[in-house]
Design an enzyme around this catalytic site. Structure first.
Site, PDB file in Angstrom:
ATOM      1  N   ASP A   1      61.254  54.400  32.822  1.00 34.04           N
ATOM      2  CA  ASP A   1      60.870  53.091  33.375  1.00 34.04           C
ATOM      3  C   ASP A   1      62.141  52.280  33.621  1.00 34.04           C
ATOM      4  OD1 ASP A   1      59.088  51.125  34.237  1.00 34.04           O
ATOM      5  OD2 ASP A   1      58.877  50.242  32.243  1.00 34.04           O
TER       6      ASP A   1
ATOM      7  N   ASP B   1      64.288  49.666  25.879  1.00 35.88           N
ATOM      8  CA  ASP B   1      62.857  49.964  26.005  1.00 35.88           C
ATOM      9  C   ASP B   1      62.592  51.369  26.557  1.00 35.88           C
ATOM     10  OD1 ASP B   1      60.148  49.881  25.990  1.00 35.88           O
ATOM     11  OD2 ASP B   1      59.939  48.302  27.492  1.00 35.88           O
TER      12      ASP B   1
END
Length: 324
Positions: free
Chosen positions: A199, A216
């Site tokens: 991502d 993340d």
């Protein structure tokens, strides 16, 4: 319906942090995170920490731990990533009140500027370094990117959501079916998959002075390397696109050969992301964080706009705009 984070009160958060020896100096501050709950706090020494509480029942303990082990491997190799903090006993994943959580040191900095050649080179360098470590072994528990079947599941979720009227449903079924059919021709052999961030958009990249850190890794998975690169190339002007690609490639090849043979995957990967994103939004709508963060989803024109976006994407898939 009670949402999964209803029990994660400020009192529970502080108690969870105290259970692993952390003493927040004040109430933790919620950061922009929707799939999980991510909070910033400072300790008595004014050091900044980030606590990440994972969405219950989304990932198993083994899946989360594999993310943590990957981050620790990357950090040990000198890759710019935000790795989880090891506490006494070596654990990175902790449990309290029905929640899994982890701690990370606060990462200072800002998102890169994609008009800056030096930033593009630095981004290519960190991704090349990441992928150079990533292809040493495969994930065992994390998912594998499957374009066609993943897009088909996303289509089913949108159609089952009740958000589409009869006309929209017919239009969506038509364009989504075409995209899924096209994506069936872009299956990546397992041997060409590596451990990717998954991502890699600008919100997950922080830095300063042309040194960037990837944060993340909640969606890390086995995927073609281009999965971590294509979002940095989202620009419609051919000359600017080629210039941006050149800088990223040059930085990337400081560590690893650039996957130029995967450029044809850019539009398939974009198609997949567009379909998965809408499915994610409607699937999470009962979580109060989502109506507050994405109010436009409930507006009458959103579905029509999304269908038009998919129609345009269908045209791009039928061409080769990135390779001309």
């Amino acid at each position: 319906m009670t949402h999964v984070f209803a029990a994660l009160s400020p009192t529970t958060i502080v108690a969870a942090l105290e259970s692993v020896g952390m003493a927040p100096a004040g109430e933790p501050f919620a950061l922009n995170s929707y799939e999980n709950r991510v909070l910033l706090f400072r300790d008595d020494d004014r050091c900044g920490w980030v606590a990440k509480f994972y969405r219950p029942e989304r990932w198993s303990t083994a899946v989360i731990q594999e993310e943590h082990d990957y981050l620790l491997e990357l950090a040990a190799a000198g890759v710019g990533v935000a790795a989880p903090l090891r506490l006494a006993g070596g654990q990175t994943l902790h449990h309290f009140g029905g929640f899994d959580f982890a701690l990370f040191s606060q990462q200072p900095g800002q998102a890169p500027e994609l008009e800056e050649p030096a930033h593009l080179f630095a981004l290519g360098e960190v991704l090349g370094h990441l992928h150079g470590v990533a292809d040493r072994r495969a994930f065992v528990h994390r998912p594998t990117l499957e374009l066609a079947s993943g897009a088909a599941r996303a289509s089913d979720e949108v159609l089952a959501s009740g958000w589409l009227n009869a006309d929209q449903r017919r239009a969506y079924e038509r364009v989504a079916g075409h995209l899924v059919e096209k994506l069936e021709g872009y299956a990546t052999p397992p041997a060409d998959m590596i451990r990717c961030h998954g991502d890699c958009h600008l919100g997950n990249i922080l830095g300063r002075d042309e040194v960037f850190t990837l944060v993340d890794f909640d969606d890390c998975l086995m995927a073609p390397a281009m999965q971590d690169i294509w979002m940095l190339l989202s620009i419609n002007d051919p000359a600017s696109w080629q210039a941006r690609l050149s800088e990223i490639r040059e930085g990337y090849e400081e560590h690893r050969e650039f996957p130029g043979d995967e450029l044809s995957l850019i539009e398939p990967l974009r198609s997949y992301r567009l379909m998965r994103y809408s499915a994610w939004l409607v699937a999470r709508w009962q979580d109060p964080a989502f109506p507050a963060a994405f109010p436009w989803l409930a507006e009458s024109g959103y579905v029509d706009s999304h269908i038009r976006e998919l129609e345009q994407q269908r045209m791009w898939l039928d061409s080769s705009r990135w390779l001309g």
